[in-house]
Structures are given as structure tokens and as C-alpha cells.
Scaffold this motif. Structure first.
Motif, PDB file in Angstrom:
ATOM      1  N   ARG A 194       0.818  -1.218   0.000  1.00  0.00           N
ATOM      2  CA  ARG A 194       0.000   0.000   0.000  1.00  0.00           C
ATOM      3  C   ARG A 194       0.852   1.269   0.000  1.00  0.00           C
ATOM      4  NH1 ARG A 194      -4.716   0.162   4.323  1.00  0.00           N
ATOM      5  NH2 ARG A 194      -5.302  -1.624   3.013  1.00  0.00           N
ATOM      6  N   ARG A 198       0.830   4.304  -2.996  1.00  0.00           N
ATOM      7  CA  ARG A 198       0.649   5.746  -2.786  1.00  0.00           C
ATOM      8  C   ARG A 198       1.799   6.525  -3.431  1.00  0.00           C
ATOM      9  NH1 ARG A 198      -3.005   7.570   0.957  1.00  0.00           N
ATOM     10  NH2 ARG A 198      -1.708   9.431   1.270  1.00  0.00           N
ATOM     11  N   GLU A 199       2.996   5.992  -3.339  1.00  0.00           N
ATOM     12  CA  GLU A 199       4.116   6.661  -3.986  1.00  0.00           C
ATOM     13  C   GLU A 199       3.991   6.601  -5.508  1.00  0.00           C
ATOM     14  OE1 GLU A 199       7.508   8.898  -4.119  1.00  0.00           O
ATOM     15  OE2 GLU A 199       6.314   8.335  -2.346  1.00  0.00           O
ATOM     16  N   LYS A 202       1.540   9.197  -6.449  1.00  0.00           N
ATOM     17  CA  LYS A 202       2.131  10.522  -6.313  1.00  0.00           C
ATOM     18  C   LYS A 202       2.980  10.865  -7.544  1.00  0.00           C
ATOM     19  CE  LYS A 202       3.435  11.736  -2.251  1.00  0.00           C
ATOM     20  NZ  LYS A 202       4.202  11.871  -0.983  1.00  0.00           N
ATOM     21  N   ASP A 234       0.074  16.207   0.602  1.00  0.00           N
ATOM     22  CA  ASP A 234      -0.847  15.154   1.028  1.00  0.00           C
ATOM     23  C   ASP A 234      -2.284  15.499   0.662  1.00  0.00           C
ATOM     24  OD1 ASP A 234       1.312  13.797   2.043  1.00  0.00           O
ATOM     25  OD2 ASP A 234       1.028  14.525   4.106  1.00  0.00           O
ATOM     26  N   LEU A 237      -2.768  14.701  -2.992  1.00  0.00           N
ATOM     27  CA  LEU A 237      -2.839  13.251  -3.217  1.00  0.00           C
ATOM     28  C   LEU A 237      -4.180  12.693  -2.757  1.00  0.00           C
ATOM     29  CD1 LEU A 237      -1.463  10.642  -4.091  1.00  0.00           C
ATOM     30  CD2 LEU A 237      -0.484  10.453  -1.787  1.00  0.00           C
ATOM     31  N   THR A 238      -4.699  13.191  -1.636  1.00  0.00           N
ATOM     32  CA  THR A 238      -6.011  12.724  -1.162  1.00  0.00           C
ATOM     33  C   THR A 238      -7.107  13.099  -2.143  1.00  0.00           C
ATOM     34  OG1 THR A 238      -5.254  12.958   1.135  1.00  0.00           O
ATOM     35  CG2 THR A 238      -7.629  12.812   0.764  1.00  0.00           C
ATOM     36  N   LEU A 241      -6.925  10.768  -5.081  1.00  0.00           N
ATOM     37  CA  LEU A 241      -7.505   9.460  -4.777  1.00  0.00           C
ATOM     38  C   LEU A 241      -9.027   9.502  -4.829  1.00  0.00           C
ATOM     39  CD1 LEU A 241      -5.215   8.224  -1.852  1.00  0.00           C
ATOM     40  CD2 LEU A 241      -5.439   7.205  -4.119  1.00  0.00           C
TER      41      LEU A 241
END
Length: 466
Positions: A194, A198-199, A202, A234, A237-238, A241
Motif C-alpha cells: 500500500r 501511494r508513492e 504521487k 498530502d 494526493l487525497t 484518490l
């Protein structure tokens, strides 16, 4: 309990070198795992999993197979064809674990004698479907060695256009997994990665932001920024998503790229039986190379040169054994055995299916008293490897002239050098409709075969007595 023995650096180097080591075995076919419980214990595997080795006759008499120690003569000299499957060169008991590999070695030789190329599997209809055999017999097929499909890695040139046309993927084919296997795979392989995902997202977001920033810089006449200068927070990124979760297709593409998953056909493509441009999206990628090492021919468009009759219009015919007769009342098609593989019998108006030969048709009944079983002359046309590593083959019925030439090559017939005979007198056609049919069949098809171009082989209808 086994005890590890110390090996000198020179010995370790020799053990791992190509000269003294064999390739590691590959996993068996998923369908072979159930053969020991539901099938024959002596059934040949779908494809070999171990390297097959052989040796010269003079060396075999001494037990020399090029291994660490000689092999016992009473087990290696009984077979006419010297082929072994080495499971382990040096076991803890200081012996060589091996078994006979004649079954798969001879299968390879027999298949190569057919001289047919391996083609890509059909995308819309399974290649091994008996109902699809007749309709796809004459359709052109692509070779498995075409440059747009025979590759396993991606570069900057074909990364976007050909990303799903590879035949090997690091991730599994999700449609072929059981629910328990899928849950175990997610728990062991997906969840621990996980943070990596995420990376990965990004970096994707940074690439998108760089593209928009570069476009603004070009419009304003400013220097273009570098990827390292893009900083993704962050919060960004959120939000990214959340946008992906509302678009299932886009997030699936992201997950597929990250885990390198094999492509899947969409529900609409499966329901409408339409293709997605990928030959493996419906039935899954192959467990081996699409050719399986059986043949390296790219096309069947070449001429066979007969020593007496010159270039031939078609490839040589071969004999196929009838394994299962046709049962019309149960709508069960006949099965043939050819070069160690099972295939469907030819369909349509062919020699073996001619309505005037139904009583003598070897496909209509199984003669258990016939030595060697019933056989028919066929001409293999196509072969393909399905997702489980099994060979799917198509064959058409051989013509009467092709059958005669094939028999002459093995000494069962004699055509060349025969004296010509006078043609039979014309028989007036009269009588009932059924009588006329029989008379026309005897006149134009005396042997019960479908008509074909005899002059193409240098033969004149009625000029020779067969």
C-alpha cells in the motif's frame, strides 16, 4: 535431517555454470494437477516442465549422459529413443533422480514433422471450440512471432500502444482465480504494498501536474520546469484518490500498471462477444511462450517439392487415428489423434463425410477389431496454444490425389510409370432422382472422394488406373 556440505569456491562455480547445471523446472499446467485424481495416472502432461536430455548410442552403452555419474544401464537402454528427464542431478542420497522423457520428446518430433506454424489464439471465439473449427478453418491467422506481440518487456516506444499485448505479466489473471485464491493473493501480495502504491500515484500526479505546468510555461514564454521541481502535498494526493475512486476504469488501469496485471475483457465485451484488441483478455495469458517451442515457422505459405511431380499445390497429407466416432443422435462430434494430440474431425462436405460413403465411413462407428484402429487421411492447417498450455489443432480432409501421393511415398500405392488405360464409355444418365445421383457420383467421384484439381499434380483423370 540433511546436513549442508561445504563446497570449495571452484566447485560452487562449476555447479552453477551452464556446463554442469540444467535449467530450473517450470510450474506445471493448472489442469495437470487434477489428472492424478480424476484422470489417468499415465497421462502425458500438457507440456514438459523439465529439460529433456539425450546422448549418443555409444555413450549410452557406457551409461554416460554427461552428468556427474553414470546412469544404470538396465533402465536407460531398454528404450529405442534415448531421452531422459533429470529431476535432480545430485540428491542427498548421492544419486541422480531421473525418469524417461520419451513421451514428450517423440511428441515434439512428430509435431515438427507436420511442418505447420503456431498462430495466435482466436480473440472472440475459443480456438479449441468444436463449433468454431469449421467457421475459422480458412480465416487468416497471425503468427506468434510477430514483433507486435512476441515481447515481454516494455520500452518508451511501445509502452502505450502495446502495453497489454505481451504474453507474460508479473501479476496474475484475476478472472482465472478462485475467490479463496484472490483473497489470499490480496492479503499477501497487495496489502503490504500500500505505501508503494501511494508513492506510485504521487508520481503519476506529479507527471500530470508537470504536463499542465509545462503547457502554461510554453504559453507564457517561460522555461519549462523539471519533474523534480514538482512537489505533491498530502491534500493534493487525497483529492487525487477521491477522483480516481469515482472513475473505476481509470483506477483499474492504475492498479493494473502498478501490479502488472494481465488484461481483462470488460463485461460488455464478454456479453457481446467482441474483441478488445488483446488476444489474452478473454481466456487469459499463456503459461508458456505462445509457440511452446513446438515450431518456429512463421507461415505455411511455402511449396512442397515432390521428387517426381514437382511443386505441390498443398502440403502432404498424413494419417490420423479415429479416437471417438461421431454420434449424430447425441450431437457428439468425432475426435482424431494426430502426432500425439487430439483434435476435432473435419466437418462439412468432405471425403470422410460424403453422403455416399456413410456406411463405410470410419467416423460413423468404432471398429474395435481393426488392428491399429481406423484411420483417415487429413491435412493439418493450423495450431495454437491455449491459456493452459495445451495444443489446439485444426485439420481438413485430404483430397483423393493428396492421399494417393502420400501413399505412394510410403510404398502403399504405385502411380508413376503406370500404363494409361482407355477411358470408360459414357453411361447415359437416366432413372429416378436417387438413381441419377448415384450414377453421377460413380461417374465423377468413383472412389467416394471430393473432387479436386488432379492436373495440379500432373495426374489426368481417367488416364491412370489407380
Amino acid at each position: 535431517m540433511s546436513v549442508a556440505r561445504s563446497v570449495s569456491p571452484g566447485g560452487a562455480l562449476l555447479r552453477t555454470s551452464r556446463l554442469f547445471s540444467l535449467p530450473a523446472p517450470i510450474p506445471p499446467s493448472p489442469t495437470d494437477a487434477s489428472n492424478g485424481h480424476h484422470g489417468s495416472l499415465s497421462a502425458t502432461q500438457s507440456f514438459p516442465t523439465h529439460q529433456i536430455i539425450t546422448t549418443l548410442a555409444s555413450s549410452r552403452r557406457r551409461g554416460d549422459w554427461g552428468l556427474k555419474r553414470p546412469l544404470p544401464l538396465w533402465t536407460t537402454t531398454k528404450s529405442t529413443n534415448a531421452m531422459l528427464r533429470v529431476k535432480q542431478i545430485d540428491t542427498i542420497e548421492d544419486i541422480t533422480d531421473f525418469s524417461s522423457a520419451t513421451d514428450q520428446g517423440l511428441t515434439l518430433r512428430k509435431f515438427q514433422e507436420l511442418h505447420i506454424p503456431l498462430t495466435m489464439p482466436a480473440e472472440n471465439t475459443p480456438f479449441d471450440s468444436p463449433r468454431a473449427s469449421a467457421s475459422s478453418m480458412n480465416l487468416p491467422k497471425r503468427s506468434v512471432f510477430e514483433k507486435d506481440s512476441d515481447f515481454t518487456t516494455l520500452d518508451s516506444v511501445n509502452k502505450t500502444a502495446l502495453k497489454d499485448k505481451r504474453w507474460r505479466f508479473q501479476g496474475p489473471w484475476l478472472a482465472g482465480m478462485e475467490p479463496g485464491q484472490f483473497a489470499k493473493w490480496v492479503a499477501k501480495r497487495v496489502r503490504p504494498r500500500r505505501p508503494e502504491f501511494r508513492e506510485f500515484l504521487k508520481q503519476k500526479l506529479a507527471a500530470d501536474m508537470l504536463q499542465s505546468t509545462s503547457q502554461r510555461a510554453i504559453d507564457n514564454g517561460e522555461p519549462q520546469p523539471e519533474l523534480e521541481s514538482i512537489v505533491v502535498s498530502d491534500e493534493q494526493l487525497t483529492e487525487y484518490l477521491r477522483r480516481l475512486r469515482s472513475n473505476p476504469k481509470e483506477i483499474y488501469e492504475m492498479v493494473g500498471q502498478f501490479l502488472d496485471l494481465a488484461p481483462l475483457a470488460t463485461p460488455q465485451e464478454v456479453e457481446n462477444n467482441t474483441g478488445s484488441g488483446n488476444p489474452y483478455s478473454k481466456n487469459g495469458p499463456p503459461v508458456t511462450h505462445p509457440s511452446a517451442g513446438l515450431s518456429y515457422l512463421r507461415t505455411s505459405e511455402y511449396l512442397d517439392n515432390h521428387p517426381l511431380y514437382g511443386p505441390q499445390a498443398s502440403h502432404p497429407a498424413t494419417l490420423a487415428r479415429v479416437i471417438r466416432p461421431r454420434r449424430q443422435n447425441l450431437q457428439v462430434d468425432a475426435k482424431l489423434g494426430l502426432a500425439g494430440f487430439v483434435l476435432d474431425a473435419p466437418t462439412g462436405d468432405t471425403n470422410s463425410n460424403h453422403k455416399f460413403n456413410l456406411r463405410q465411413n470410419p467416423l460413423s462407428k468404432l471398429d474395435v477389431d481393426l488392428k491399429g484402429g481406423a484411420k483417415i487421411w487429413v491435412q493439418p492447417t493450423q495450431a495454437s496454444i491455449n491459456a493452459n498450455g495445451r495444443v489446439s489443432m485444426l485439420a481438413k480432409d485430404a483430397s483423393y490425389e493428396e492421399m494417393l501421393i502420400a501413399k505412394e511415398m510410403v510404398g502403399e500405392e504405385k502411380i508413376f510409370g503406370e500404363k494409361p488405360t482407355e477411358p470408360e464409355p459414357e453411361v447415359p444418365v437416366s432413372g429416378t432422382r436417387e438413381t441419377v445421383k448415384r450414377q453421377m457420383a460413380r461417374k465423377y467421384n468413383p472412389k467416394g472422394s471430393s473432387m479436386s484439381g488432379a492436373p495440379q499434380y500432373g495426374l489426368d483423370d481417367g488416364a491412370f488406373k489407380f
